[in-house]
Design a protein around this motif. Structure first.
Motif, short mmCIF file in Angstrom:
data_model
loop_
_atom_site.label_atom_id
_atom_site.label_comp_id
_atom_site.label_asym_id
_atom_site.label_seq_id
_atom_site.Cartn_x
_atom_site.Cartn_y
_atom_site.Cartn_z
N ALA B 123 -13.63 -4.12 -1.56
CA ALA B 123 -12.86 -4.85 -0.55
C ALA B 123 -11.38 -4.85 -0.93
O ALA B 123 -10.51 -4.57 -0.11
CB ALA B 123 -13.37 -6.28 -0.42
N SER B 125 -9.87 -2.70 -2.77
CA SER B 125 -9.30 -1.35 -2.68
C SER B 125 -8.98 -0.99 -1.23
O SER B 125 -8.20 -0.08 -0.98
CB SER B 125 -10.24 -0.32 -3.30
N LEU B 126 -9.59 -1.70 -0.27
CA LEU B 126 -9.26 -1.44 1.13
C LEU B 126 -8.05 -2.25 1.58
O LEU B 126 -7.57 -2.10 2.70
CB LEU B 126 -10.45 -1.81 2.03
N GLY B 127 -7.57 -3.13 0.70
CA GLY B 127 -6.39 -3.93 1.04
C GLY B 127 -6.72 -5.35 1.46
O GLY B 127 -5.86 -6.05 1.98
#
Lengths: 252, 225
Positions: B123, B125-127
């Motif tokens: 999560a 890493s998706l921003g």
């Protein structure tokens, strides 16, 4: 002269008394596929996680498109992470969401896109990785290879400029590795910039623009696949490459 | 026999019905508030910074550690000493919600700890920001995992709602107490009261089971025996 899309300078990380990374630097140009190889504990994973600050480096700086990333600023950090996709060894899909919802949620919750628009894009990305017909399934109903392809679709849906892949096929049955490799190869052919840690050196050498051999927190040697695998200068590189070639063979 | 029926019809039935409604009015808001408090406190106990975490843990230690009757007495008889007057009903709902919340937070905390760390990395890493990650990724999974435990707590709540009569909020048990002390028919009256609680807990069990069923998705099945 091309300017690198991603510049990583002198990244160091220490856990307690152990130096996991001792000043790793790396320039990545658009369309490059850099492969990190090296024994376990060499720091490959930590380096990748430092690149998108899942692990906060103790030292070092990173530039994306010549903009330095100030990760202490939350807003900058979240914006940067959207541009740097990450693929994990054990997929890390969101267990309570279908394949489609897994791909869509980042677009909706982080980018603020509408559900319908994001849904269409998610279907496209799933189609690209060959999973359109499985889009209503939950992670528990997918095979490892399918899960990894969903996670790639999820990362791609955010329109990343760079993808970081941390041993994307290490947790897969040998039979399922091929389908994930095909997707990654396809990405490379379409010009995606990637940094990948892997032990699949056959696959690596057929695609890589550069191989970096890491050991003990340092990048010991770097060069073309041919140089690293056949004419390595460093004795440790030679030793590691001959061992890993024996294990994983030449086939991609 | 007819005399008995008359007594039931004329006195027991209306009194118990009235008490039953008061009980429901106590239980429904306490269940919802308790769950909300439990989720909030559970999240803070795991994801809060150090002082917040300590505060949340202290909250649980106090409200889980002091007998509920004592808590009710403090809310109802104690607070007036510092100028705060709560009605018996409000004091009861407050007491039940806080106590129930403390227990719920324990189930939620356990469920939060069971969510794999990898999903949080994904999560992030998706921003996703931390708050957004907790709301959209972690809690939907944790609540599914905590549901059997939280359901159990709601069943308990239905039963300990009977303590409200101790601070003069006359609900089902309170009505029973009045009836029984007037007629000395303790056995009959409290058997009926017991049956009323059994109906409430049985309905709650069925509703909670349906909810679990509806929220069930592949990978989150609970083994039923």
């Amino acid at each position: 002269m091309t300017t690198p899309i991603l510049r990583i300078e002198n990244i160091s990380k220490r856990y307690g008394k152990k130096d996991v990374l001792k000043g790793a630097s790396l320039d990545v140009n658009k369309g490059d596929l850099k492969i990190l190889i090296g024994p376990s504990g060499a720091g490959k994973s930590t380096l990748l996680q430092c690149i998108n600050f899942l692990v906060k480096p103790d030292e070092g700086r990173i530039w994306l498109d010549e903009q330095e990333v100030h990760y202490a600023n939350k807003r900058d950090l979240y914006a940067y992470r959207q541009k740097v996709g990450m693929i994990f060894q054990d997929f890390n899909l969101f267990d309570h969401l279908t394949a489609l919802e897994n791909v869509r949620i980042g677009m909706v919750r982080v980018k603020g896109m509408g559900k319908a628009e994001a849904g269409e894009r998610a279907v496209l990305e799933l189609e690209r990785v060959g999973l359109k017909e499985h889009m209503q399934k939950y992670p528990a109903q997918l095979s490892g290879g399918q899960k990894q392809r969903v996670s790639i679709a999820r990362a791609l849906a955010m329109d990343p400029k760079v993808m970081l892949l941390d041993e994307p096929t290490s947790a897969l049955d040998p039979e399922l590795i091929g389908e994930v490799h095909a997707v990654i190869r396809d990405l490379g052919n379409n010009g995606m910039t990637m940094i990948m840690a892997t032990h699949q050196i056959g696959f690596a050498s057929s695609l890589a623009s550069e191989i970096l051999f890491m050991e003990d927190g340092r990048i010991l040697e770097r060069g073309t696949p041919d140089k690293i695998f056949n004419h390595a200068e460093n004795a440790r590189t030679q030793e590691f490459c001959s061992k890993i070639t024996e294990l994983y063979g030449e086939r991609g | 026999m007819t005399e008995g029926w008359l007594y039931i019809q004329a006195e027991v039935y209306p009194a118990l019905l009235k008490g039953f409604w008061v009980s429901l009015q106590l239980i429904a808001p306490s269940a919802l508030l308790g769950l909300a408090i439990g989720i909030m406190v559970g999240v803070l106990r795991i994801y809060g910074n150090r002082p917040v975490m300590a505060a949340a843990n202290t909250f649980v230690a106090i409200f889980r550690g002091i007998p509920l009757v004592v808590q009710l007495f403090i809310w109802y008889f104690g607070l007036p000493h510092i100028g705060i007057y709560l009605s018996p009903f409000v004091a009861s709902v407050l007491g039940f919600s806080l106590c129930s919340g403390a227990y719920h937070s324990e189930y939620i905390r356990g469920a939060l700890l069971s969510i794999k760390r990898g999903q949080m990395l994904a999560a992030q890493s998706l921003g996703f920001s931390k708050v957004r990650m907790i709301i959209s990724i972690i809690l939907p999974q944790a609540i599914r995992r905590a549901l059997p435990g939280c359901g159990n707590e709601i069943i308990y709540l239905i039963k300990y709602s009977s303590l409200a009569y101790m601070i003069t909020c006359i609900e089902l048990t309170g009505q029973g107490k009045i009836l029984a002390s007037n007629s000395f028919k303790y056995t009959e009256v409290f058997l009926m009261i017991g049956a009323c609680y059994l109906v409430m807990t049985s309905v709650a069990t069925i509703v909670l089971g349906r909810m679990e069923e509806r929220l069930r998705i592949p990978g989150f099945e609970h083994r039923r025996t």
